[in-house]
Design a protein around this motif. Sequence first.
Motif, PDB file in Angstrom:
ATOM      1  N   SER A  34       0.817  -1.210   0.000  1.00  0.00           N
ATOM      2  CA  SER A  34       0.000   0.000   0.000  1.00  0.00           C
ATOM      3  C   SER A  34       0.860   1.274   0.000  1.00  0.00           C
ATOM      4  O   SER A  34       0.604   2.195  -0.775  1.00  0.00           O
ATOM      5  CB  SER A  34      -0.936  -0.030   1.210  1.00  0.00           C
TER       6      SER A  34
ATOM      7  N   THR B  64      -5.321   1.630  -0.740  1.00  0.00           N
ATOM      8  CA  THR B  64      -5.452   1.054   0.608  1.00  0.00           C
ATOM      9  C   THR B  64      -6.446  -0.095   0.708  1.00  0.00           C
ATOM     10  O   THR B  64      -6.516  -0.752   1.735  1.00  0.00           O
ATOM     11  CB  THR B  64      -5.927   2.131   1.617  1.00  0.00           C
ATOM     12  N   ARG B 194      -6.431   3.499   5.835  1.00  0.00           N
ATOM     13  CA  ARG B 194      -6.240   2.065   6.089  1.00  0.00           C
ATOM     14  C   ARG B 194      -6.994   1.629   7.327  1.00  0.00           C
ATOM     15  O   ARG B 194      -7.605   0.569   7.367  1.00  0.00           O
ATOM     16  CB  ARG B 194      -4.751   1.766   6.290  1.00  0.00           C
TER      17      ARG B 194
END
Lengths: 150, 230
Positions: A34, B64, B194
């Motif tokens: 990510s 994310t 997140r």
Amino acid sequence: MKTVISLLAVFVFTLLAGCITPHNRPTYIWQNYSSSLYNLKKTPTDTNLKNHKELLLNIIEESKKENCRVPPGVYCEYGYLLLKDGQKEEALRYFDLEEQTYPESKIFIKNLKAYATKNTNKNDAAKIDDGKQIEENKGNDNKPGKTEGN
Amino acid sequence: MRNKAVFLPIFIFLIVLISACAPTKIAKKDAFPEMYNERPLSILVLPPINVTTAADAKEYYLTTIAEPISYAGYYIFPIEVTSDILKSVGLFDTEIVSELHLQKFKEFFGADAVLFVKIVKWDTNYAVLAGNVTVGVECVLKSTTTSKNLWQYDGIVVVDTTSRSSGGGLFGLVVNVVATAIATAKTDYVPIARRVNYLVIRSMPYGKYHPGFNIDRDVEILPRKIRTHK
């Protein structure tokens, strides 16, 4: 008396077990996927693209080493970056790996491969036409290795 | 008589145990029955609908979401690839996605379900002495077969960036004001996004690749609308 207590103990444990939700989950090695992708979006430089590619490859290798399933989409994303780089054969190999690992991707991979065969370079030529075909546009001669501008 | 003396404390113990688990929760099978009827295996994440003023929220948010959905046990289509394809056919703005498109997502991607995300908060609040950074999303998972809503949930995470560190007095106050301003400006949205995702996706019934697949019907979750503060 003892049996009564032990029965109750079993009852209590059952109750307790009902409250504890199982927290195990599939084992995937995502590493810092990510963050790496975020860096690439934030500052789309060649270095960040290279780093992201290395990370994807690393995820694949580490997963194999640890005997884990490669996370969904990783084979395909890596193959897609190779395709953008003009490495079509390698790209197709990774698309196949995605399908082998996740049979759910079958239709998608089939369509993606059709697209890849038509367009050796670049990514701006895909088209969903009546939801079935990916049609080519133009732009086969675009430079490989560039990310999409945001 | 002796029996009673033993039972009473045990029963009190049991009641305490039960009450610790009980309030305001709902079983997953009651919250999202359609999810168990249809059992989708693959999820296509569409580019989010962004109702905030932060233009970059959409692209950043998309970095994310893959991990938490994979951990919930679903096959998630590679977002970097699907986003490019959707862009090229003019579907990067999902405000225009209709039921007709759902059918196409099934045909082209083979997706069992499509995830719509609406970014409702992606902002910084700064008021001299106090500051915070907020990210909030609303998620709806739709079936590509029946167009039904399979699952929906939303969550907001507020991160307090107010500085309370240094000592008292006017000097301490000034230091705090500056520290709050810096902390608020420097706080990154993505780690907060997140956390929102994990908060939200925790409620999703598990998919095929999760060891809890099909046995989580009675797992209890909080009803929608969660807010956490830190």
